[in-house]
Design a protein around this motif. Structure first.
Motif, PDB file in Angstrom:
ATOM      1  N   LEU A   6       0.844  -1.198   0.000  1.00 56.00           N
ATOM      2  CA  LEU A   6       0.000   0.000   0.000  1.00 56.00           C
ATOM      3  C   LEU A   6       0.873   1.240   0.000  1.00 56.00           C
ATOM      4  N   GLU A   7       0.463   2.224  -0.769  1.00 54.82           N
ATOM      5  CA  GLU A   7       1.208   3.482  -0.849  1.00 54.82           C
ATOM      6  C   GLU A   7       0.253   4.663  -0.713  1.00 54.82           C
ATOM      7  N   GLY A   8       0.607   5.587   0.145  1.00 52.09           N
ATOM      8  CA  GLY A   8      -0.133   6.834   0.267  1.00 52.09           C
ATOM      9  C   GLY A   8       0.640   7.952  -0.399  1.00 52.09           C
ATOM     10  N   ARG A   9      -0.008   8.669  -1.315  1.00 49.98           N
ATOM     11  CA  ARG A   9       0.660   9.738  -2.057  1.00 49.98           C
ATOM     12  C   ARG A   9       0.020  11.091  -1.757  1.00 49.98           C
ATOM     13  N   ASP A  10       0.760  11.921  -1.058  1.00 51.63           N
ATOM     14  CA  ASP A  10       0.346  13.298  -0.789  1.00 51.63           C
ATOM     15  C   ASP A  10      -1.065  13.356  -0.196  1.00 51.63           C
ATOM     16  N   LEU A  11      -1.324  12.529   0.805  1.00 48.57           N
ATOM     17  CA  LEU A  11      -2.656  12.475   1.414  1.00 48.57           C
ATOM     18  C   LEU A  11      -2.962  13.766   2.173  1.00 48.57           C
ATOM     19  N   THR A  12      -4.132  14.317   1.902  1.00 44.02           N
ATOM     20  CA  THR A  12      -4.559  15.563   2.539  1.00 44.02           C
ATOM     21  C   THR A  12      -6.004  15.433   2.988  1.00 44.02           C
ATOM     22  N   LYS A  13      -6.256  15.835   4.226  1.00 47.14           N
ATOM     23  CA  LYS A  13      -7.623  15.859   4.741  1.00 47.14           C
ATOM     24  C   LYS A  13      -7.818  17.150   5.525  1.00 47.14           C
ATOM     25  N   HIS A  14      -8.659  18.053   4.981  1.00 49.27           N
ATOM     26  CA  HIS A  14      -8.993  19.311   5.629  1.00 49.27           C
ATOM     27  C   HIS A  14     -10.478  19.299   5.987  1.00 49.27           C
ATOM     28  N   TYR A  15     -10.785  19.639   7.227  1.00 51.77           N
ATOM     29  CA  TYR A  15     -12.172  19.691   7.678  1.00 51.77           C
ATOM     30  C   TYR A  15     -12.656  21.146   7.675  1.00 51.77           C
ATOM     31  N   THR A  25     -18.439  28.571   5.385  1.00 50.91           N
ATOM     32  CA  THR A  25     -17.114  28.063   5.738  1.00 50.91           C
ATOM     33  C   THR A  25     -16.175  29.232   6.022  1.00 50.91           C
ATOM     34  N   VAL A  26     -15.627  29.254   7.239  1.00 53.41           N
ATOM     35  CA  VAL A  26     -14.763  30.358   7.653  1.00 53.41           C
ATOM     36  C   VAL A  26     -13.303  29.917   7.819  1.00 53.41           C
ATOM     37  N   GLY A  27     -13.054  28.648   7.677  1.00 57.61           N
ATOM     38  CA  GLY A  27     -11.685  28.155   7.823  1.00 57.61           C
ATOM     39  C   GLY A  27     -11.618  26.658   7.630  1.00 57.61           C
ATOM     40  N   TRP A  28     -10.407  26.138   7.707  1.00 55.05           N
ATOM     41  CA  TRP A  28     -10.185  24.707   7.506  1.00 55.05           C
ATOM     42  C   TRP A  28      -9.235  24.170   8.566  1.00 55.05           C
ATOM     43  N   VAL A  29      -9.572  23.027   9.117  1.00 55.04           N
ATOM     44  CA  VAL A  29      -8.677  22.326  10.026  1.00 55.04           C
ATOM     45  C   VAL A  29      -7.822  21.380   9.194  1.00 55.04           C
ATOM     46  N   ARG A  30      -6.520  21.601   9.202  1.00 54.52           N
ATOM     47  CA  ARG A  30      -5.608  20.801   8.385  1.00 54.52           C
ATOM     48  C   ARG A  30      -5.157  19.576   9.175  1.00 54.52           C
ATOM     49  N   ALA A  31      -6.012  18.574   9.211  1.00 57.51           N
ATOM     50  CA  ALA A  31      -5.712  17.379  10.000  1.00 57.51           C
ATOM     51  C   ALA A  31      -4.564  16.583   9.411  1.00 57.51           C
ATOM     52  N   ALA A  53      -1.802  15.006  15.844  1.00 53.05           N
ATOM     53  CA  ALA A  53      -0.757  15.040  14.815  1.00 53.05           C
ATOM     54  C   ALA A  53      -1.270  14.585  13.455  1.00 53.05           C
ATOM     55  N   GLY A  54      -2.383  13.842  13.435  1.00 52.52           N
ATOM     56  CA  GLY A  54      -2.939  13.366  12.174  1.00 52.52           C
ATOM     57  C   GLY A  54      -2.817  11.867  11.966  1.00 52.52           C
ATOM     58  N   LYS A  55      -2.340  11.147  12.969  1.00 53.01           N
ATOM     59  CA  LYS A  55      -2.127   9.705  12.853  1.00 53.01           C
ATOM     60  C   LYS A  55      -3.434   8.961  12.586  1.00 53.01           C
ATOM     61  N   THR A  56      -4.428   9.209  13.432  1.00 50.64           N
ATOM     62  CA  THR A  56      -5.688   8.478  13.322  1.00 50.64           C
ATOM     63  C   THR A  56      -6.433   8.838  12.052  1.00 50.64           C
ATOM     64  N   MET A 232       1.518  17.989  13.457  1.00 51.49           N
ATOM     65  CA  MET A 232       0.562  18.920  12.843  1.00 51.49           C
ATOM     66  C   MET A 232       0.225  18.535  11.395  1.00 51.49           C
ATOM     67  N   GLY A 233      -0.083  17.275  11.201  1.00 52.64           N
ATOM     68  CA  GLY A 233      -0.563  16.815   9.906  1.00 52.64           C
ATOM     69  C   GLY A 233       0.501  16.511   8.883  1.00 52.64           C
ATOM     70  N   GLN A 234       1.782  16.668   9.257  1.00 55.91           N
ATOM     71  CA  GLN A 234       2.870  16.396   8.326  1.00 55.91           C
ATOM     72  C   GLN A 234       3.824  15.354   8.897  1.00 55.91           C
ATOM     73  N   ILE A 235       4.491  14.645   8.016  1.00 59.90           N
ATOM     74  CA  ILE A 235       5.577  13.757   8.439  1.00 59.90           C
ATOM     75  C   ILE A 235       6.848  14.591   8.526  1.00 59.90           C
ATOM     76  N   VAL A 236       7.470  14.596   9.708  1.00 59.20           N
ATOM     77  CA  VAL A 236       8.695  15.379   9.889  1.00 59.20           C
ATOM     78  C   VAL A 236       9.942  14.506   9.840  1.00 59.20           C
ATOM     79  N   GLU A 237       9.774  13.207  10.051  1.00 58.11           N
ATOM     80  CA  GLU A 237      10.897  12.278   9.897  1.00 58.11           C
ATOM     81  C   GLU A 237      10.333  10.903   9.572  1.00 58.11           C
TER      82      GLU A 237
END
Length: 329
Positions: A6-15, A25-31, A53-56, A232-237
């Motif tokens: 399985l490969e995840g490519r540039d996965l983005t989920k904003h609520y 809509t007044v803003g987005w949560v960048r999960a 952090a966005g793991k779940t 904060m929704g990104q992979i740092v390492e």
């Protein structure tokens, strides 16, 4: 060449955040914000980070419990976006199962164990009652539960036994990938090693892949082949597990390890200093500019607040930091 399941490519989920009678809509949560990773067949990838952090959310996207804002998931090289509903039901969902953190809340207390384990088989296959019963007893034996317990209810088992039953249910359809959401955190310390060993034995026996969501670094180190540290929704390492634990590059990774039991008295003599993070994780509704970790980083410089670092390759690891090049190899 690695056999990627399985490969995840540039996965983005904003609520969206809505306000007023018209729910404007007044803003987005960048999960989750641009996350990429691979899970090899028969290997374990762990996602690690603080709450929020966005793991779940990433795991839910893999389980198709969340619709992505953008990005794509490839399963055995095939983009899930091109799967029909029928294909997802027959070719993907049965092969990707989950074990939840709390084995008590994930089971119907009014169902007997044999029925809990049999439910995926009854819903997804056309096996006879005899075949289903035989499969249930086989699964119970594999996870170390006696056949005489098949007629019992969940409350008659200990926490460790209930988690074994949850594992048996997840294996009912012969999956290729199992998502483990904090699989041992709700268990007594004395039971955790037993469940981790069971999971590793089953992985070796069936060539299973695991996606582990965890915060306990001892668990992660014991079970993982590769690790992705999220903030904060990104992979740092991201990289090889042993390499990451032996030589953490990102300040956040080193802070997590410093706060865990992996850092013991005397480590200061080896050049490992205790790192205490100041403040709390910023709001994902309004993340900091530049590097998202700079507001808590003891190594932050002027560039960190202005320029967002890219994920660069350093040996077997990829790290999102402006200053990793200044550290000794």
């Amino acid at each position: 060449m690695a056999d990627v399941l399985l490969e995840g490519r540039d996965l983005t989920k904003h609520y969206p955040i809505s306000h007023g009678l018209l729910q404007r809509t007044v803003g987005w949560v960048r999960a989750v914000d641009g996350v990429s990773f691979t899970i090899e067949r028969g290997k374990t990838l762990s996602l690690v980070g603080e709450s929020g952090a966005g793991k779940t959310t990433t795991a839910k996207a893999v389980l198709l419990l969340e619709r992505l804002t953008s990005g794509s998931i490839l399963f055995e090289g095939k983009d899930l976006q091109r799967f029909s509903k029928s294909q997802l039901k027959t070719e993907y969902r049965p092969r990707v199962q989950a074990v939840q953190q709390n084995p008590w809340s994930s089971m119907n207390p009014r169902m007997r164990v044999r029925d809990i384990i049999a439910e995926p088989l009854v819903v997804n296959t056309r096996q006879s009652k005899k075949e289903v019963r035989s499969r249930v007893l086989e699964l119970l034996a594999q996870v170390g539960i006696g056949a005489d317990c098949a007629g019992h209810y969940p409350h008659e088992f200990s926490g460790g036994q209930r988690q074994r039953i949850a594992v048996a249910r997840a294996l009912a359809l012969n999956p290729s990938l199992v998502v483990l959401d904090e699989p041992v955190s709700a268990l007594d310390v004395s039971i955790r090693a037993q469940i981790m060993n069971l999971l590793k034995d089953l992985q070796a026996q069936y060539n299973l892949s695991y996606l582990v969501i965890a915060h306990n670094l001892a668990t992660v180190r014991y079970m993982s082949h590769s690790v992705a540290i999220m903030y904060m929704g990104q992979i740092v390492e991201y990289g090889d597990a042993e390499e990451l634990f032996e030589r953490p590059l990102h300040p956040y990774t080193r802070a997590l390890m410093s706060a865990s039991l992996l850092t013991l008295p005397g480590d200061e003599d080896q050049g490992i200093k205790q790192i205490i993070l100041s403040g709390e994780m910023p709001s994902p509704l309004n993340p900091p500019t530049g590097c998202r970790f700079h507001t808590r980083c003891i190594e932050a410089r002027d560039v960190c607040s202005k320029v967002e670092p890219e994920l660069i390759v350093k040996g077997k690891q990829r790290v999102r930091c402006h200053h990793v090049v200044y550290r000794r190899p």
